[in-house]
Design an enzyme around this catalytic site. Structure first.
Site, PDB file in Angstrom:
ATOM      1  CG  HIS A 104     -43.280  -4.400 -53.360  1.00 27.98           C
ATOM      2  ND1 HIS A 104     -44.514  -3.868 -53.008  1.00 27.98           N
ATOM      3  CD2 HIS A 104     -42.856  -5.075 -52.274  1.00 27.98           C
ATOM      4  CE1 HIS A 104     -44.806  -4.212 -51.768  1.00 27.98           C
ATOM      5  NE2 HIS A 104     -43.825  -4.948 -51.301  1.00 27.98           N
ATOM      6  CG  HIS A 130     -47.734  -4.452 -42.061  1.00 26.49           C
ATOM      7  ND1 HIS A 130     -46.473  -4.671 -41.551  1.00 26.49           N
ATOM      8  CD2 HIS A 130     -47.603  -4.458 -43.413  1.00 26.49           C
ATOM      9  CE1 HIS A 130     -45.614  -4.803 -42.556  1.00 26.49           C
ATOM     10  NE2 HIS A 130     -46.266  -4.677 -43.697  1.00 26.49           N
ATOM     11  CE  LYS A 162     -46.238  -1.157 -44.297  1.00 23.45           C
ATOM     12  NZ  LYS A 162     -46.235  -1.450 -45.743  1.00 23.45           N
ATOM     13  CD  GLN A 187     -46.249  -8.931 -50.516  1.00 28.86           C
ATOM     14  OE1 GLN A 187     -46.881  -8.743 -49.487  1.00 28.86           O
ATOM     15  NE2 GLN A 187     -45.416  -8.024 -51.011  1.00 28.86           N
ATOM     16  CG  HIS A 233     -38.120  -2.750 -43.689  1.00 29.10           C
ATOM     17  ND1 HIS A 233     -38.692  -1.575 -43.289  1.00 29.10           N
ATOM     18  CD2 HIS A 233     -38.984  -3.274 -44.615  1.00 29.10           C
ATOM     19  CE1 HIS A 233     -39.834  -1.393 -43.925  1.00 29.10           C
ATOM     20  NE2 HIS A 233     -40.034  -2.409 -44.733  1.00 29.10           N
ATOM     21  CG  ASP A 245     -46.955  -2.096 -55.128  1.00 28.93           C
ATOM     22  OD1 ASP A 245     -47.842  -2.633 -54.414  1.00 28.93           O
ATOM     23  OD2 ASP A 245     -45.757  -2.402 -55.021  1.00 28.93           O
ATOM     24  CG  HIS A 246     -47.778  -4.958 -58.664  1.00 32.64           C
ATOM     25  ND1 HIS A 246     -46.796  -3.996 -58.566  1.00 32.64           N
ATOM     26  CD2 HIS A 246     -47.162  -6.137 -58.454  1.00 32.64           C
ATOM     27  CE1 HIS A 246     -45.635  -4.576 -58.312  1.00 32.64           C
ATOM     28  NE2 HIS A 246     -45.822  -5.879 -58.240  1.00 32.64           N
ATOM     29  CB  THR A 247     -47.921  -6.147 -53.823  1.00 31.36           C
ATOM     30  OG1 THR A 247     -47.661  -4.956 -53.063  1.00 31.36           O
ATOM     31  CG2 THR A 247     -46.806  -6.370 -54.829  1.00 31.36           C
ATOM     32  NE  ARG A 248     -48.999  -3.582 -49.343  1.00 31.77           N
ATOM     33  CZ  ARG A 248     -47.993  -4.434 -49.450  1.00 31.77           C
ATOM     34  NH1 ARG A 248     -48.111  -5.479 -50.248  1.00 31.77           N
ATOM     35  NH2 ARG A 248     -46.879  -4.269 -48.765  1.00 31.77           N
TER      36      ARG A 248
END
Length: 428
Positions: free
Chosen positions: A108, A176, A186, A297, A202, A72-75
């Site tokens: 997310h 990570h 993942k 993050q 988690h 997604d947009h966070t990576r």
């Protein structure tokens, strides 16, 4: 005077550290690595020489419904380079295949239309004939059960992934802070799993495990669950890349989700492993955009500093955090004013089936804050940062002066980690 450039959002900031104060600079060798070929060529070579599987074109030959899981947009996964090569390889084996790109948001927020356009580019996103879908972990009606995780949690994954004739994923491999390494398995867990499954995986007991740390796979209970999920989902093929500080591809690994990933992790470890240089002040970053979009993050970069900063020391976190805290539960945990030891005790007493959203990030932040003062150099509002039991500084010189004040002495040694998410800090 040492002049060190640090990523900050889409920009750079400069750290000017007097020579007599600089204890060390912990930097991944990936940032100076000379790739043997261009980015597209590296991906193409990996696809032509898969590890542990036939070529993707062969796997795709008789498959109609093919799903590619994409980050997604966070990576900072360079999907504009990887995805065209994957699609080309699939269509070489099956020109008629229906290809869906499933965005692995994990826990997310959903990726926006604008972010999808930015990530994939107009040609790929609008004119390639691909179907793009965004995973939403809270939509229980779109999940299907695939058994029970080794941890005891229920494995629920997106029905689009579960119904694929062939499931493929793209991603990148980096250290990570609790899964050992990103990438590989993942993509499935947490990538396209239900929030129920992510919360179980988690859980506080797993996050507290000494094996749930940067660079560790063997014995890591979080990784064990993830491997099980990828197998249960029949993840047939991955293409994972390694990137440098400029987000450029320097290596690629394709094939079996575990075998290719392991080989990639070995490569990353050879570049990312750095020896700790203890100092009472440690400056770290989250590698710039998109990884430093929020405080949530940025906890990752703090853990690199944690590994080289002695108890009682000060961590200066340089992260833009233009989106603010990034997790309401994370914010509320600390903004309540509750004592940090009480927060930790409460987390550790929480059973896996009662894990709350963002608990893992809050638990790790709490672990850091119990032993260190954290100063944020950030665009996030001062009130927000201080409510989360951290200190705020408008710029790096101010942060260093504040650190000196906290320690009660001037000219304390400083260790700098220009990219805190790219290193595995080893104890000597």
């Amino acid at each position: 005077m040492a002049v060190i450039t640090l990523p900050f959002g889409r920009e750079k900031v400069q750290a000017d550290i007097p020579d007599h104060r600089l204890a060390g600079v912990l930097r991944s060798k990936a940032h100076g690595y000379q790739a043997p070929a261009g980015e597209s060529e590296l991906v193409r070579q990996a696809l032509e020489n898969p590890i542990g599987t036939p070529r993707l074109r062969e796997l795709a030959r008789d498959k109609k419904n093919i799903v590619i899981i994409s980050s997604d947009h966070t990576r900072p996964v360079p999907s504009k380079i990887i995805l065209p090569e994957l699609v080309s390889e699939i269509r070489a084996g099956n020109p008629e295949a229906q290809i869906t790109v499933l965005i692995a948001t994990g826990f997310h927020r959903p990726t926006t239309e604008a972010e999808l356009l930015d990530k994939f580019g107009e040609e790929l996103y609008l004119h390639s004939g691909l179907t793009f879908l965004v995973h939403k972990s809270g939509q229980s009606e779109n999940m299907v059960p695939l058994g029970t995780l080794p941890s005891g949690g229920q494995l629920l994954i997106n029905k689009v992934a579960a119904s694929a004739d062939l499931l493929v994923s793209e991603g990148f491999i980096e250290p990570h802070f609790f899964a050992g390494f990103s990438g590989g398995r993942k993509s499935v867990l947490p990538g396209v799993c239900s929030r129920t499954t992510v919360l179980a995986n988690h859980c506080s007991a797993f996050i507290d495990s000494p094996f749930a740390r940067t660079g560790i796979l063997d014995g890591n209970p979080i990784h064990t669950d993830m491997i099980y999920a990828a197998e249960a989902a029949h993840l047939a093929f991955i293409c994972n890349v390694v990137i440098d500080a400029d987000k450029k591809i320097i290596a690629a690994f394709a094939g079996h989700f575990n075998e290719a990933h392991r080989k990639g992790c070995t490569f990353v470890e050879s570049l990312s492993g750095v020896d700790a240089v203890s100092a009472p002040i440690v400056i770290s970053t989250n590698g710039g955009y998109p990884l430093d979009q929020n405080i949530y993050q940025s906890v990752k970069g703090m853990t690199a500093a944690e590994a080289t900063c002695p108890e009682g020391g000060v961590i200066i976190m340089v992260a833009a955090c233009a989106d603010g805290h990034g997790g309401q539960s994370l914010y509320d945990t600390f903004a309540s004013g509750e004592d940090k030891q009480a927060i930790m005790d409460r987390f550790l007493a929480t059973p896996s089936d009662r894990t709350i959203p963002d608990q893992w990030e809050a638990q790790i932040l709490c672990r850091v804050l119990m032993k260190h003062t954290v100063i944020m150099v950030t665009q996030a509002p001062r009130e927000m940062v201080e409510a989360m039991q951290m200190r705020w500084a408008p710029d790096l010189p101010s942060a260093i002066a504040l650190a000196d004040s906290i320690l009660g002495r001037e000219n304390s040694p400083i260790t700098v980690i220009p990219d805190g998410v790219s290193v595995i800090v080893r104890q000597k």
